[in-house]
Write a protein that holds these residues in place. Structure first.
Motif, PDB file in Angstrom:
ATOM      1  N   GLU A   1      15.985 -10.134  10.579  1.00  0.00           N
ATOM      2  CA  GLU A   1      16.173  -9.792  11.996  1.00  0.00           C
ATOM      3  C   GLU A   1      15.941  -8.302  12.228  1.00  0.00           C
ATOM      4  O   GLU A   1      15.316  -7.900  13.215  1.00  0.00           O
ATOM      5  N   THR A   2      16.434  -7.474  11.310  1.00  0.00           N
ATOM      6  CA  THR A   2      16.273  -6.026  11.435  1.00  0.00           C
ATOM      7  C   THR A   2      14.812  -5.627  11.266  1.00  0.00           C
ATOM      8  O   THR A   2      14.329  -4.713  11.949  1.00  0.00           O
ATOM      9  N   MET A   3      14.093  -6.292  10.373  1.00  0.00           N
ATOM     10  CA  MET A   3      12.662  -6.008  10.203  1.00  0.00           C
ATOM     11  C   MET A   3      11.901  -6.309  11.486  1.00  0.00           C
ATOM     12  O   MET A   3      11.049  -5.504  11.911  1.00  0.00           O
ATOM     13  N   ILE A   4      12.204  -7.433  12.105  1.00  0.00           N
ATOM     14  CA  ILE A   4      11.536  -7.803  13.353  1.00  0.00           C
ATOM     15  C   ILE A   4      11.844  -6.777  14.440  1.00  0.00           C
ATOM     16  O   ILE A   4      10.943  -6.310  15.149  1.00  0.00           O
ATOM     17  N   MET A   5      13.124  -6.393  14.564  1.00  0.00           N
ATOM     18  CA  MET A   5      13.505  -5.383  15.555  1.00  0.00           C
ATOM     19  C   MET A   5      12.809  -4.053  15.282  1.00  0.00           C
ATOM     20  O   MET A   5      12.352  -3.378  16.208  1.00  0.00           O
ATOM     21  N   SER A   6      12.716  -3.683  14.013  1.00  0.00           N
ATOM     22  CA  SER A   6      12.100  -2.410  13.637  1.00  0.00           C
ATOM     23  C   SER A   6      10.613  -2.398  13.967  1.00  0.00           C
ATOM     24  O   SER A   6      10.095  -1.411  14.504  1.00  0.00           O
TER      25      SER A   6
ATOM     26  N   HIS B   1      10.142  -2.207  17.663  1.00  0.00           N
ATOM     27  CA  HIS B   1      10.405  -0.829  18.099  1.00  0.00           C
ATOM     28  C   HIS B   1       9.201   0.077  17.814  1.00  0.00           C
ATOM     29  O   HIS B   1       8.744   0.813  18.695  1.00  0.00           O
ATOM     30  N   VAL B   2       8.686   0.017  16.598  1.00  0.00           N
ATOM     31  CA  VAL B   2       7.537   0.850  16.216  1.00  0.00           C
ATOM     32  C   VAL B   2       6.309   0.474  17.050  1.00  0.00           C
ATOM     33  O   VAL B   2       5.569   1.345  17.511  1.00  0.00           O
ATOM     34  N   MET B   3       6.123  -0.811  17.268  1.00  0.00           N
ATOM     35  CA  MET B   3       4.980  -1.272  18.061  1.00  0.00           C
ATOM     36  C   MET B   3       5.066  -0.743  19.493  1.00  0.00           C
ATOM     37  O   MET B   3       4.071  -0.262  20.051  1.00  0.00           O
TER      38      MET B   3
ATOM     39  N   GLU C   1       0.811  -1.211   0.000  1.00  0.00           N
ATOM     40  CA  GLU C   1       0.000   0.000   0.000  1.00  0.00           C
ATOM     41  C   GLU C   1       0.849   1.267   0.000  1.00  0.00           C
ATOM     42  O   GLU C   1       0.327   2.361  -0.140  1.00  0.00           O
ATOM     43  N   GLY C   2       2.161   1.113   0.232  1.00  0.00           N
ATOM     44  CA  GLY C   2       3.051   2.266   0.231  1.00  0.00           C
ATOM     45  C   GLY C   2       3.454   2.773   1.599  1.00  0.00           C
ATOM     46  O   GLY C   2       4.138   3.790   1.708  1.00  0.00           O
ATOM     47  N   GLU C   3       3.036   2.088   2.652  1.00  0.00           N
ATOM     48  CA  GLU C   3       3.452   2.484   3.994  1.00  0.00           C
ATOM     49  C   GLU C   3       4.922   2.158   4.178  1.00  0.00           C
ATOM     50  O   GLU C   3       5.381   1.090   3.806  1.00  0.00           O
ATOM     51  N   VAL C   4       5.641   3.074   4.796  1.00  0.00           N
ATOM     52  CA  VAL C   4       7.079   2.915   4.986  1.00  0.00           C
ATOM     53  C   VAL C   4       7.380   2.787   6.471  1.00  0.00           C
ATOM     54  O   VAL C   4       6.898   3.569   7.287  1.00  0.00           O
ATOM     55  N   VAL C   5       8.187   1.785   6.817  1.00  0.00           N
ATOM     56  CA  VAL C   5       8.706   1.641   8.174  1.00  0.00           C
ATOM     57  C   VAL C   5      10.228   1.656   8.055  1.00  0.00           C
ATOM     58  O   VAL C   5      10.821   0.792   7.400  1.00  0.00           O
ATOM     59  N   GLU C   6      10.828   2.673   8.669  1.00  0.00           N
ATOM     60  CA  GLU C   6      12.283   2.788   8.653  1.00  0.00           C
ATOM     61  C   GLU C   6      12.889   1.649   9.470  1.00  0.00           C
ATOM     62  O   GLU C   6      12.342   1.258  10.502  1.00  0.00           O
ATOM     63  N   LEU C   7      14.021   1.140   9.017  1.00  0.00           N
ATOM     64  CA  LEU C   7      14.716   0.082   9.741  1.00  0.00           C
ATOM     65  C   LEU C   7      15.536   0.704  10.876  1.00  0.00           C
ATOM     66  O   LEU C   7      16.130   1.772  10.701  1.00  0.00           O
TER      67      LEU C   7
END
Length: 140
Positions: free
Chosen positions: A47-52, A55-57, A17-23
């Motif tokens: 691993e970085t995606m999970i950490m990111s 973090h956002v959550m 959908e175009g949502e961006v989550v910074e690593l």
């Protein structure tokens, strides 16, 4: 999908959908033993995606109680909003049932739903509208 910095460094993940989550940690796919070894940098990326997302959550969980819900809902990625909203809903329903305050909680839910309906009637980005549509469906 992922977003590169223009070179070989992955900076963010991007939803369909175009949502961006910074690593939280960028992943350089062309350094050290990752150069030419897709399994190495993909493992690091996972691993970085999970950490990111963790973090956002966590940041969104904290923000939920500090901001108005109608403001909070449009400031976070859609899936994070749905997840955090359901976490709080579950805790609040459990508390209301335990304390015998279900009628009062119903009134709170109706007020929250009205707030979302007002947002939906206003101007929103396509992503915010999709998130709100999902929330209204879940809330009903």
């Amino acid at each position: 999908c992922v977003h590169f910095d223009g070179g070989k460094v992955i900076e963010a993940m991007v939803s369909v959908e175009g949502e961006v989550v910074e690593l939280v940690n960028c992943v350089d796919v062309d350094v050290g033993d990752k150069r030419g070894n897709v399994e190495k940098w993909l493992t690091e990326l996972q691993e970085t995606m999970i950490m990111s997302l963790t973090h956002v959550m966590g940041k969104s969980l904290n923000a939920y109680v500090l901001e108005e819900r109608t403001k909070w809902v449009v400031e976070w990625p859609g899936q994070v909003v749905i997840c955090v909203d359901n976490i709080y809903w579950t805790a609040e329903v459990s508390k209301a049932l335990t304390e015998g305050t279900a009628h009062e909680y119903y009134a709170q839910c109706a007020q929250q739903l009205s707030g979302l309906v007002c947002l939906v009637r206003g101007e929103l980005s396509k992503l915010a509208r999709q998130t709100l549509g999902a929330m209204v469906t879940v809330d009903v």
